[in-house]
Enzyme design. Structure first.
Site, mmCIF file in Angstrom:
data_model
loop_
_atom_site.group_PDB
_atom_site.id
_atom_site.type_symbol
_atom_site.label_atom_id
_atom_site.label_comp_id
_atom_site.label_asym_id
_atom_site.label_seq_id
_atom_site.Cartn_x
_atom_site.Cartn_y
_atom_site.Cartn_z
ATOM 1 N N ARG A 28 0.819 -1.215 0.000
ATOM 2 C CA ARG A 28 0.000 0.000 0.000
ATOM 3 C C ARG A 28 0.850 1.261 0.000
ATOM 4 N NH1 ARG A 28 -2.768 -4.151 1.941
ATOM 5 N NH2 ARG A 28 -5.067 -4.197 1.897
ATOM 6 N N GLY A 95 -1.604 -11.644 -4.829
ATOM 7 C CA GLY A 95 -3.039 -11.372 -4.891
ATOM 8 C C GLY A 95 -3.368 -9.946 -4.500
ATOM 9 N N GLN A 170 -8.704 -7.330 0.738
ATOM 10 C CA GLN A 170 -8.357 -7.042 -0.653
ATOM 11 C C GLN A 170 -9.559 -6.514 -1.428
ATOM 12 O OE1 GLN A 170 -6.494 -10.516 -2.320
ATOM 13 N NE2 GLN A 170 -4.712 -10.388 -0.996
ATOM 14 N N ASP A 316 -4.010 -15.666 7.653
ATOM 15 C CA ASP A 316 -2.706 -16.040 7.109
ATOM 16 C C ASP A 316 -1.869 -16.852 8.087
ATOM 17 O OD1 ASP A 316 -3.149 -14.891 4.644
ATOM 18 O OD2 ASP A 316 -2.239 -12.971 5.177
ATOM 19 N N ARG A 347 -5.167 -24.114 1.256
ATOM 20 C CA ARG A 347 -4.367 -24.275 2.463
ATOM 21 C C ARG A 347 -4.968 -25.270 3.451
ATOM 22 N NH1 ARG A 347 -2.204 -18.079 3.460
ATOM 23 N NH2 ARG A 347 -0.518 -18.173 1.910
#
Length: 429
Positions: A28, A95, A170, A316, A347
């Protein structure tokens, strides 16, 4: 690096680590510095492959970006002066770059094409493109824009009021960045709050953003002012060493300058609930992004339930949490985490399959996994699936396994933590 064989023989871990800069904030910082007019400086930038892909994309748009170690200088004439790129904007494995740039490019004056690697080609883009098309974006691509490559013809946008179907920073960020160029007030409702780095950085660059009761709103057409961004250490990277310190015998690790954004500290909540021997000193609570020092020691851990609104705050970190749970007493249940299926790889499947190879008592569910603790882990040959978090999970497992752990593709870890293996060596005693 080709396949690597790790045979640490259950060492004790002691020492100090400063993990690399936060990946989300690093991305960012380049984007906002390229939107704003003037000179933006960044310190603590993550020199990972994903963030370097973001720099490459903006250089192709004509933005001057200079790197000096982890310091970055961005000189931009503002978004309205970006140049139409000659080449495809290649986002690599990122991503974040792909989805956020869709929002930025949708309202620009240029035509562009976004594409990434094979992993990006499998990740769903419709969740971003649907709201952007509601704003007037002209985006086409494979399977009606569900997957890359994607072509974006910049066009005038109108603000929307949008309720997020899933918690995704996102998607939220793509809408907010499109809203910078939209006419009217952009309003986003979140059922479960996702990470808020975009909202914080909008304010840091001078925009007025209102966040209240799960709703984010602001007026389009605001001009951003160049500034300085200090990137804290990435808590998602720190999580691997927090888990290592809690699991390994007679260990104590101190992690410095770790980002403590409340939308990212789910790993801290889980460690606390499991009974981890941990101390946190908040260094800079009033900064744009709060930071702190975390000390973790060998801990007697208990299994926990992980679900609901906690999931977006640690999505994550679930691979390394699953490894941690194999060493806890009792059973850990992770639910409401179906989003794991559309990460760099599936995952849920990857974590369960690889931990089973090590001897873990673990099973997959439709939206998570169940881990029965107390496992004595053995050595094994593990696949990383080209996923940095699966690779790092395997490397940390080697610190508490009875035999050697082999990783087929350790290079994938450079996406978020280029010095990962060096930092492991620093704390092995």
């Amino acid at each position: 690096m080709a396949e690597v064989r790790l045979n640490y023989k259950k060492p004790t871990l002691h020492g100090n680590i400063t993990v690399p800069g936060d990946k989300s904030i690093s991305h960012r910082s380049i984007m906002f510095g390229s939107i704003a007019e003037g000179r933006t400086t960044v310190s603590g930038f993550l020199l990972g492959d994903d963030c370097l892909s973001t720099i490459d994309c903006f250089r192709k748009l004509g933005v001057e970006i200079e790197l000096d170690g982890t310091n970055v200088e961005i000189n931009s004439n503002g978004m309205g002066n970006w140049k139409e790129p000659i080449d495809v904007l290649y986002t690599g494995n990122s991503g974040t770059t792909t989805r956020l740039m869709l929002g930025l490019l949708a309202g620009s004056k240029i035509h562009s094409i976004l594409n990434g690697d094979a992993s990006i080609g499998k990740r769903p883009m419709k969740r971003v493109i649907t709201p952007l098309r509601e704003m007037g974006a002209q985006i086409t691509g494979r399977m009606d824009g569900q997957y890359t490559p994607l072509a974006i013809k910049g066009s005038p946008l109108s603000a929307i009021e949008y309720t997020m179907p899933v918690a995704s920073a996102q998607v939220k960020s793509a809408i907010l960045l499109a809203g910078l160029q939209a006419e009217g007030n952009t309003i986003i409702h979140e059922k479960d709050v996702s990470r808020d780095h975009t909202e914080r950085m909008l304010r840091q660059f001078g925009a007025e953003v209102i966040v209240e009761d799960g709703t984010v709103s602001y007026k389009g057409g605001q001009t951003l002012q160049a500034t300085h961004v200090d990137v804290p250490g990435d808590i998602s990277s720190a999580a691997f060493f927090l888990v290592a310190g809690a699991m390994a015998e007679d260990s104590e690790i101190t992690l410095h300058n770790v980002g403590l954004n409340p939308t990212r500290t789910g790993i801290i909540d889980v460690l606390t609930a499991m009974g981890a021997n941990m101390e946190i000193i908040v260094d800079n609570e009033e900064a744009a992004e709060p930071t702190g020092t975390i000390m973790i020691r060998t801990s007697d851990l208990e299994g926990v339930q992980i679900n609901g609104d906690l999931i977006p705050r640690l999505i994550d970190e679930i691979p390394i949490i699953a490894l941690l749970a194999t060493k806890a007493n009792g059973t850990t249940v992770i639910r409401d985490a179906a989003e794991l299926k559309v990460k760099e790889t599936d995952r849920i499947t990857a974590v369960v399959d690889e931990l089973k190879k090590l001897g873990a008592n673990i099973e997959a569910t439709d939206d998570g996994m169940i881990i029965h603790g107390g496992s004595e882990l053995q050595g094994a040959s593990l696949k990383t699936y080209g996923d940095h978090r699966i690779g790092m999970m395997g490397a940390i497992a080697s610190l508490v396994s009875n035999g050697a752990v082999e990783l087929d593709d350790p290079d994938c870890i450079a996406v978020s933590y280029p010095t990962f293996f060096e930092d492991i060596q620093k704390i092995i005693k």
